[in-house]
Enzyme design. Structure first.
Site, PDB file in Angstrom:
ATOM      1  N   ASN A 128       0.790  -1.230   0.000  1.00 22.23           N
ATOM      2  CA  ASN A 128       0.000   0.000   0.000  1.00 22.23           C
ATOM      3  C   ASN A 128       0.819   1.276   0.000  1.00 22.23           C
ATOM      4  OD1 ASN A 128      -2.603   1.551   0.506  1.00 22.23           O
ATOM      5  ND2 ASN A 128      -1.455   2.092   2.354  1.00 22.23           N
ATOM      6  N   THR A 170      -8.499   5.035   0.330  1.00 19.84           N
ATOM      7  CA  THR A 170      -7.744   4.094  -0.506  1.00 19.84           C
ATOM      8  C   THR A 170      -6.699   4.757  -1.400  1.00 19.84           C
ATOM      9  OG1 THR A 170      -9.419   4.178  -2.270  1.00 19.84           O
ATOM     10  CG2 THR A 170      -9.676   2.471  -0.574  1.00 19.84           C
ATOM     11  N   ASP A 179       1.077   6.901  -0.760  1.00 20.45           N
ATOM     12  CA  ASP A 179       0.158   5.822  -1.111  1.00 20.45           C
ATOM     13  C   ASP A 179       0.430   5.301  -2.517  1.00 20.45           C
ATOM     14  OD1 ASP A 179      -2.437   4.675   0.241  1.00 20.45           O
ATOM     15  OD2 ASP A 179      -2.818   4.746  -1.916  1.00 20.45           O
ATOM     16  N   ASP A 209      -0.830  -5.964   5.120  1.00 21.69           N
ATOM     17  CA  ASP A 209      -0.854  -4.785   5.969  1.00 21.69           C
ATOM     18  C   ASP A 209      -1.749  -3.709   5.346  1.00 21.69           C
ATOM     19  OD1 ASP A 209       0.540  -3.245   8.239  1.00 21.69           O
ATOM     20  OD2 ASP A 209       0.947  -1.963   6.513  1.00 21.69           O
ATOM     21  N   HIS A 213      -6.884   0.037   3.031  1.00 20.11           N
ATOM     22  CA  HIS A 213      -6.449   1.196   2.255  1.00 20.11           C
ATOM     23  C   HIS A 213      -6.125   0.834   0.801  1.00 20.11           C
ATOM     24  CE1 HIS A 213      -6.431   3.681   5.825  1.00 20.11           C
ATOM     25  NE2 HIS A 213      -5.791   2.711   6.450  1.00 20.11           N
ATOM     26  N   GLU A 256      -5.385  -7.030   6.948  1.00 23.51           N
ATOM     27  CA  GLU A 256      -5.536  -6.147   8.096  1.00 23.51           C
ATOM     28  C   GLU A 256      -6.558  -5.075   7.722  1.00 23.51           C
ATOM     29  OE1 GLU A 256      -2.986  -3.121  10.963  1.00 23.51           O
ATOM     30  OE2 GLU A 256      -2.678  -3.184   8.799  1.00 23.51           O
TER      31      GLU A 256
END
Length: 469
Positions: A128, A170, A179, A209, A213, A256
């Site tokens: 991510n 996201t 990101d 992880d 997102h 997660e």
């Protein structure tokens, strides 16, 4: 026998593949040891002990290249905040091996030993985001994805402003970390090389992880993205330029997806197992108050099916990042572990704390690469791990003793775990069972329980458990 070129190629392919002996079901029905910050060599060295403790799998810290920082040493955290544990979560490249955990060859050796012992290896992966020190990102990665701009989402120029806004959640920065455009096909191809290399080297699964997102297929599109297809690709449902994730059907992959805001945990849960973070909070609250109300603690606080969630008493985030669970004592953690491991649902994850004083967030006795404390091998943890394996397929029933300071987890007609949360006195137990008359010795603390005419009687010491089957 004449060895043809075709046969040589076939043999080469077979040899290059990992022997996938640890199935998804084996891991899902067992318990996972989070060997937080352990090196690959130290995991390998302790695998017999992990096996003896009854764990089905071991979860590593992130195995990819990560930030090294401006200072030496491998402190987890120090008084001047110069610890490096969180550098695990700042990728500089997606290639196997790093200065904190060891080399790719170390990883291969660890996985080979784990396979021999029937222990699964789960790798923590984090596609991510990258380190915010973008000048330290690998040139190989930048070249592969089309440059620094194409590496990130368009929204990555700012922090998430609203966690109820799915596009923000996201595509914007989380915790100051840029990101990654996980929908960029060039990035997907590059990340697939890493994932498949981990599998070839022996990985049996992955923990994603910050999964919430990474966009779901139905989420809004970042303007740099054409389609939200990361999850179909990296759960093995779709290829990226003709390449699929290897052995997808046998891997244990979970996300997660921390509950809170518009986390969409139900939608993520339709794709893969996800963490039941709210349940962990309920368990910790019960430990602090020394009460597990049977009806309340039975509720998983999650929309996914019980067999599709990963549970914990504490995680590395609640311990090392937020610190909300760091004050719990070891005995309290074992009581919580007895609950989540004895239950029929969930796949429990045991977080291995650093060595040192309990109730202290960073006691300073462990460094990155070293093993943590020995609580994962405590007799109560071992007993309930083995109980869990023995009870696969048995239904559960939760009931209180005389009050909510005692919880009994019954599994069919085969066994039960008694949890006495009271820190000051023993608990006298009297409960109905389907056992034959006789005397039974609990597997954790060797206490004796007598069954007569369908009633079991016995005593459990203060702040301890009994495991009977």
């Amino acid at each position: 026998m004449k060895i043809t070129k075709y046969l040589l190629l076939s043999l080469s392919f077979i040899i290059s593949q990992n022997v996938f002996s640890q199935s998804r079901a084996d891991i899902q029905n067992g318990a996972i040891l989070h060997a937080w910050c352990w090196s690959f060599k130290n995991i390998e060295k302790n695998l017999p002990k992990i096996k003896e403790a009854g764990f089905a799998a071991v979860q590593t810290s992130p195995a990819n290249k990560c930030l090294e920082g401006d200072y030496g040493g491998l402190e987890l955290m120090s008084e001047d905040l110069n610890g490096k544990w969180y550098y695990h979560y700042q990728p500089t490249d997606w290639k196997l091996g790093n200065y904190q955990l060891g080399t790719r060859d170390d990883f291969i050796s660890m996985c080979k030993k784990a396979d021999e012992l029937g222990i699964g290896v789960i790798v923590d992966v984090l596609p991510n985001h990258t380190t915010p020190r973008v000048n330290e990102i690998s040139q190989d990665l930048l070249k592969a994805v089309g440059g620094i701009t194409r590496l990130y989402h368009s929204n990555s120029d700012h922090q998430i402003r609203n966690y109820d806004d799915r596009l923000e959640c996201t595509s914007a920065q989380m915790g100051g970390l840029p990101d990654v455009n996980t929908e960029n096909p060039d990035f997907q191809e590059y990340f697939m090389q890493y994932v498949n290399d981990c599998i070839d080297c022996g990985a049996d699964g992955f923990r994603y992880d910050t999964a919430k997102h990474i966009a779901l297929p139905q989420d809004p599109l970042d303007k740099y993205s054409k389609q939200n297809d990361f999850w179909p690709i990296f759960l093995g449902k779709k290829d990226i330029r003709g390449v699929y994730m290897k052995n997808a059907d046998n891997l244990f992959i979970y996300g997660e997806v921390l509950q809170g805001g518009k986390s969409m945990e139900e939608e993520y849960g339709k794709l893969m197992p996800v963490v039941a973070s709210n349940y962990g909070g309920i368990v910790r609250s019960g430990l602090v108050n020394a009460k597990f109300n049977a009806k309340g603690i039975a509720n998983w606080r999650h929309p996914s099916a019980p067999d599709n969630i990963v549970t914990w008493v504490e995680s590395h985030d609640t311990y090392a990042n937020q610190g909300e669970s760091a004050g719990l004592r070891h005995a309290q953690l074992r009581l919580g572990w007895a609950l989540i491991s004895a239950r029929a649902g969930g796949t429990p994850l045991f977080f291995n704390r650093p060595k040192g004083a309990e109730g202290v967030q960073f006691p300073g006795a462990s460094k990155i690469g070293e093993t943590g404390n020995d609580e994962y091998f405590h007799k109560e943890v071992v007993a309930v791990n083995k109980f869990r394996t023995a009870m696969v397929g048995e239904p559960e029933k939760l009931e209180n003793g005389k009050d909510a300071s005692v919880l009994i987890v019954k599994r069919g007609e085969k066994g039960l775990v008694v949890i006495n949360l009271n820190p000051s006195k023993s608990a006298v137990i009297e409960t109905s069972v389907s056992f034959a008359d006789g005397t039974y010795v609990d597997k954790a603390n060797k206490a004796k329980f007598v069954v007569k005419d369908g009633i079991m009687k016995g005593k459990v010491k203060k702040e301890s458990i009994a495991v009977i089957y």
